[in-house]
Write a protein that holds these residues in place. Sequence first.
Motif: not given
Length: 90
Positions: A65-85
Amino acid sequence: HLASPGVYIMSTIPGNYYGTSSGTSMAAPYVAGAAIQMKVVRPGLLGYQIKSLVMSTSQAYSQLLSKVYTGARVDSTTAITEASLVSLSL
Protein backbone atom coordinates in the motif's frame (compact mmCIF):
# COMPACT_ATOMS: atom_id res chain seq x y z
CA HIS A 1 2.37 1.76 -10.57
CA LEU A 2 2.45 -1.84 -9.38
CA ALA A 3 4.85 -4.39 -8.00
CA SER A 4 6.26 -7.47 -9.66
CA PRO A 5 8.20 -10.50 -8.47
CA GLY A 6 11.83 -9.47 -8.31
CA VAL A 7 13.56 -11.50 -5.61
CA TYR A 8 15.51 -14.69 -6.31
CA ILE A 9 14.49 -14.78 -9.98
CA MET A 10 16.22 -17.52 -11.98
CA SER A 11 18.07 -16.13 -14.99
CA THR A 12 21.03 -16.75 -17.22
CA ILE A 13 24.43 -15.50 -16.08
CA PRO A 14 27.74 -15.15 -17.91
CA GLY A 15 29.53 -18.38 -18.70
CA ASN A 16 26.43 -20.23 -19.91
CA TYR A 17 25.09 -20.79 -16.39
CA TYR A 18 21.92 -20.09 -14.46
CA GLY A 19 21.65 -18.21 -11.20
CA THR A 20 19.31 -16.02 -9.21
CA SER A 21 19.19 -12.24 -9.06
CA SER A 22 16.96 -9.67 -7.40
CA GLY A 23 15.80 -6.13 -8.05
CA THR A 24 14.10 -4.06 -10.72
CA SER A 25 16.30 -5.67 -13.36
CA MET A 26 14.40 -8.88 -12.64
CA ALA A 27 10.96 -7.39 -11.99
CA ALA A 28 10.62 -5.28 -15.15
CA PRO A 29 11.16 -8.20 -17.57
CA TYR A 30 8.46 -10.13 -15.71
CA VAL A 31 5.89 -7.46 -16.56
CA ALA A 32 7.24 -7.08 -20.11
CA GLY A 33 6.91 -10.84 -20.59
CA ALA A 34 3.28 -10.72 -19.50
CA ALA A 35 2.64 -7.88 -21.97
CA ILE A 36 4.21 -9.86 -24.81
CA GLN A 37 2.12 -12.92 -23.97
CA MET A 38 -0.97 -10.70 -24.06
CA LYS A 39 -0.01 -9.62 -27.60
CA VAL A 40 0.47 -13.27 -28.56
CA VAL A 41 -3.06 -14.23 -27.52
CA ARG A 42 -4.61 -11.00 -28.88
CA PRO A 43 -2.28 -9.36 -31.47
CA GLY A 44 -4.60 -6.39 -32.02
CA LEU A 45 -4.23 -5.07 -28.48
CA LEU A 46 -2.80 -1.56 -28.25
CA GLY A 47 -0.39 -0.38 -25.58
CA TYR A 48 -2.98 1.47 -23.55
CA GLN A 49 -5.22 -1.61 -23.59
CA ILE A 50 -2.40 -3.82 -22.33
CA LYS A 51 -1.61 -1.35 -19.55
CA SER A 52 -5.27 -1.17 -18.59
CA LEU A 53 -5.57 -4.97 -18.42
CA VAL A 54 -2.36 -5.34 -16.42
CA MET A 55 -3.51 -2.69 -13.95
CA SER A 56 -7.09 -3.95 -13.64
CA THR A 57 -6.11 -7.57 -13.08
CA SER A 58 -3.37 -6.89 -10.52
CA GLN A 59 -3.75 -8.40 -7.05
CA ALA A 60 -3.87 -6.10 -4.02
CA TYR A 61 -1.45 -6.77 -1.15
CA SER A 62 -1.62 -4.73 2.03
CA GLN A 63 2.20 -4.80 2.32
CA LEU A 64 2.42 -2.80 -0.93
CA LEU A 65 0.00 0.00 0.00
CA SER A 66 2.68 2.56 0.81
CA LYS A 67 5.22 1.23 -1.69
CA VAL A 68 3.48 1.31 -5.09
CA TYR A 69 0.69 3.51 -6.45
CA THR A 70 -1.91 0.74 -6.77
CA GLY A 71 -0.86 -1.27 -3.73
CA ALA A 72 -0.98 -4.30 -6.00
CA ARG A 73 1.22 -6.86 -7.73
CA VAL A 74 0.98 -7.94 -11.35
CA ASP A 75 -1.06 -11.11 -11.92
CA SER A 76 0.26 -12.27 -15.29
CA THR A 77 -1.95 -15.35 -15.54
CA THR A 78 -5.14 -13.36 -15.10
CA ALA A 79 -3.93 -10.53 -17.38
CA ILE A 80 -3.12 -12.98 -20.19
CA THR A 81 -6.43 -14.81 -19.74
CA GLU A 82 -8.37 -11.53 -19.81
CA ALA A 83 -6.46 -10.40 -22.91
CA SER A 84 -7.59 -13.53 -24.72
CA LEU A 85 -11.22 -12.61 -23.96
CA VAL A 86 -11.06 -9.01 -25.16
CA SER A 87 -13.32 -8.23 -28.11
CA LEU A 88 -11.57 -5.88 -30.51
CA SER A 89 -13.75 -3.68 -32.69
CA LEU A 90 -12.51 -1.57 -35.55
